[in-house]
Scaffold this motif. Structure first.
Motif, PDB file in Angstrom:
ATOM      1  N   MET A 152     -50.456  82.790  21.432  1.00  0.00           N
ATOM      2  CA  MET A 152     -49.405  83.755  21.727  1.00  0.00           C
ATOM      3  C   MET A 152     -49.054  83.618  23.196  1.00  0.00           C
ATOM      4  SD  MET A 152     -47.383  86.024  20.454  1.00  0.00           S
ATOM      5  CE  MET A 152     -48.112  86.796  18.997  1.00  0.00           C
ATOM      6  N   LEU A 153     -47.823  83.215  23.458  1.00  0.00           N
ATOM      7  CA  LEU A 153     -47.340  83.053  24.821  1.00  0.00           C
ATOM      8  C   LEU A 153     -46.393  84.197  25.151  1.00  0.00           C
ATOM      9  CD1 LEU A 153     -46.553  79.207  24.840  1.00  0.00           C
ATOM     10  CD2 LEU A 153     -48.763  80.374  25.078  1.00  0.00           C
ATOM     11  N   GLU A 154     -46.494  84.714  26.381  1.00  0.00           N
ATOM     12  CA  GLU A 154     -45.634  85.825  26.791  1.00  0.00           C
ATOM     13  C   GLU A 154     -45.135  85.623  28.211  1.00  0.00           C
ATOM     14  OE1 GLU A 154     -46.635  89.879  25.684  1.00  0.00           O
ATOM     15  OE2 GLU A 154     -48.521  89.150  24.818  1.00  0.00           O
ATOM     16  N   SER A 155     -44.014  86.244  28.496  1.00  0.00           N
ATOM     17  CA  SER A 155     -43.495  86.283  29.860  1.00  0.00           C
ATOM     18  C   SER A 155     -44.392  87.175  30.710  1.00  0.00           C
ATOM     19  CB  SER A 155     -42.073  86.837  29.861  1.00  0.00           C
ATOM     20  OG  SER A 155     -41.685  87.240  31.163  1.00  0.00           O
ATOM     21  N   ASP A 156     -44.732  86.720  31.915  1.00  0.00           N
ATOM     22  CA  ASP A 156     -45.571  87.552  32.784  1.00  0.00           C
ATOM     23  C   ASP A 156     -44.814  88.744  33.338  1.00  0.00           C
ATOM     24  OD1 ASP A 156     -43.954  86.333  34.683  1.00  0.00           O
ATOM     25  OD2 ASP A 156     -45.587  85.378  35.779  1.00  0.00           O
ATOM     26  N   GLN A 157     -43.504  88.793  33.080  1.00  0.00           N
ATOM     27  CA  GLN A 157     -42.717  89.939  33.524  1.00  0.00           C
ATOM     28  C   GLN A 157     -42.763  91.102  32.544  1.00  0.00           C
ATOM     29  OE1 GLN A 157     -38.750  88.493  34.416  1.00  0.00           O
ATOM     30  NE2 GLN A 157     -39.438  87.344  36.224  1.00  0.00           N
ATOM     31  N   THR A 158     -43.159  90.810  31.285  1.00  0.00           N
ATOM     32  CA  THR A 158     -43.213  91.867  30.266  1.00  0.00           C
ATOM     33  C   THR A 158     -44.597  92.014  29.638  1.00  0.00           C
ATOM     34  OG1 THR A 158     -42.434  90.295  28.602  1.00  0.00           O
ATOM     35  CG2 THR A 158     -40.763  91.656  29.683  1.00  0.00           C
ATOM     36  N   ALA A 159     -45.478  91.032  29.843  1.00  0.00           N
ATOM     37  CA  ALA A 159     -46.798  91.069  29.221  1.00  0.00           C
ATOM     38  C   ALA A 159     -47.709  92.079  29.894  1.00  0.00           C
ATOM     39  CB  ALA A 159     -47.446  89.682  29.297  1.00  0.00           C
TER      40      ALA A 159
END
Length: 396
Positions: free
Chosen positions: A229-236
């Motif tokens: 699961m990959l996420e943006s560090d701006q929303t994670a």
């Protein structure tokens, strides 16, 4: 500012275990999953493989598909199991709450199911019956349906670099603001098609693969799946972040349909461009999880490329295919998960079966588990046709 990419969930099933706990136990005990064929119906005997320990019926039970309508191939079941682990670890129950995509990779698709009917079709025993088409996108579509993903849904098939390219594409979608979360990875089940194909190419080991060993005699086909699961560090939620993905590169040297260039040009370009994309220098890499298939030409090409790029100061290098076998389209994702675990555990995973290091390289592959500070891990996946991909995972 362009968002960064973090890994918030990982899932894995392979010949060395189902899930993170079983996988780590095998790694720490240096227990390989390579052995005799158990589940695949094949006339070939004496060729070692790396099969997942469960029958297809047992996998269906684990995946929870026993009562679901439709056909679930072994390939799809492996993917569902790994994906469920990744989603649960990331703690996302509603993947439509944000823009979530799915980038899946495979080389054989539903071949494990299709080939069961091949002989009966040839004999005309199934003439007039409806034929279900279980292509490479079948697994992707079933994963999307299971987890309610409706945004970007993509299937990649670029031979042995397939799932590394899936992770790279997912990272690019996040970094360019197209999605905030992507489930990415790959799966491949063992099939007669792949086993016979590699046997025809005279690339299979008769004893079990021994990457970077002077006496290596070929690769060992494996099966499995891994999903991240990959996420943006701006929303994670950064408290859940396991690692960052800081570098990626794909190049195609197009040297030969099934062989790497012996001078390692493609591998060198992939690793070099990956470092550039991450803004890192060769000395920043603490560990290389090599493609390391155990064939004469691959290990020579990759070894020469590592020597050329890192010189006499190469970081520890190992190939975890000596544990899992070569899982083809799943290899990049499985080794990505093992790279994330290396960072989490601050451990270098060993290469097994090395008696004497091949003389053409200057570095000594790691044969024991090492405890070292790890900030950046490079993972290589090099495919047929010269489709070469490198990824860099970094400590949060």
């Amino acid at each position: 500012m362009q968002p960064g990419v973090v890994v918030t969930g990982i899932g894995i099933i392979s010949a060395i275990g189902n899930g993170i706990e079983e996988t780590l136990t095998s790694l720490f005990n240096k227990k390989s999953g390579i052995g005799k064929i158990r589940w695949l119906e094949s006339s070939i005997s004496g060729i070692p493989v790396a099969e997942v320990r469960h029958s297809t019926d047992e996998l269906a039970e684990i995946a929870g598909t026993k009562t679901e309508p439709g056909i679930f191939t072994r390939n799809t079941l492996l993917a569902l199991i790994a994906a469920q682990q990744s989603v649960e670890m990331s703690k996302w129950t509603d993947l439509e709450a944000h823009q979530t995509g799915l980038v899946m990779a495979t080389t054989v698709g539903g071949m494990d199911y299709n080939e069961k009917h091949y002989q009966s079709f040839l004999a005309g025993l199934e003439k007039g019956k409806e034929v279900s088409v279980l292509d490479s996108s079948d697994t992707t579509e079933k994963l999307a349906a299971r987890f309610g993903i409706h945004h970007n849904i993509t299937t990649i098939s670029t031979a042995c670099s397939s799932s590394a390219n899936a992770i790279m594409l997912a990272s690019r979608l996040i970094r360019n603001g197209k999605l905030t979360r992507v489930l990415a990875g790959g799966s491949d089940a063992l099939t007669r098609f792949t086993l016979n194909g590699f046997r025809g190419l005279e690339l299979l080991s008769s004893k079990g693969c021994s990457p970077f060993d002077a006496g290596r005699d070929g690769l060992t086909i494996g099966e499995g799946a891994a999903m991240l699961m990959l996420e943006s560090d701006q929303t994670a939620d950064m408290s859940k972040a396991l690692s960052r993905i800081t570098g990626y590169a794909n190049v195609n040297e197009a040297y030969h349909q099934t062989s790497s260039s012996p001078d390692g040009a493609g591998a060198f370009m992939a690793m070099s461009e990956c470092l550039m994309s991450a803004g890192l220098k060769p000395g920043d890499i603490g560990y290389i999880n090599a493609h390391g298939t155990g064939t004469g030409i691959n290990d020579l090409a990759e070894g020469v490329a590592i020597d050329r790029l890192f010189g006499k100061k190469a970081p520890p290098v190992s190939s975890t295919k000596s544990f899992t076998g070569h899982t083809l389209g799943a290899a990049g994702a499985i080794e990505a998960v093992l790279s994330v675990l290396a960072i989490q555990e601050q451990k270098i995973w060993p290469s097994l079966n090395i008696k004497e290091t091949m003389p053409e390289i200057s570095f000594m592959p790691s044969t024991e588990i090492l405890s070292l500070p790890l900030n950046h891990v490079m993972s290589n996946s090099f495919g047929f046709g010269g489709n070469n991909t490198s990824l860099i995972f970094s400590k949060v």
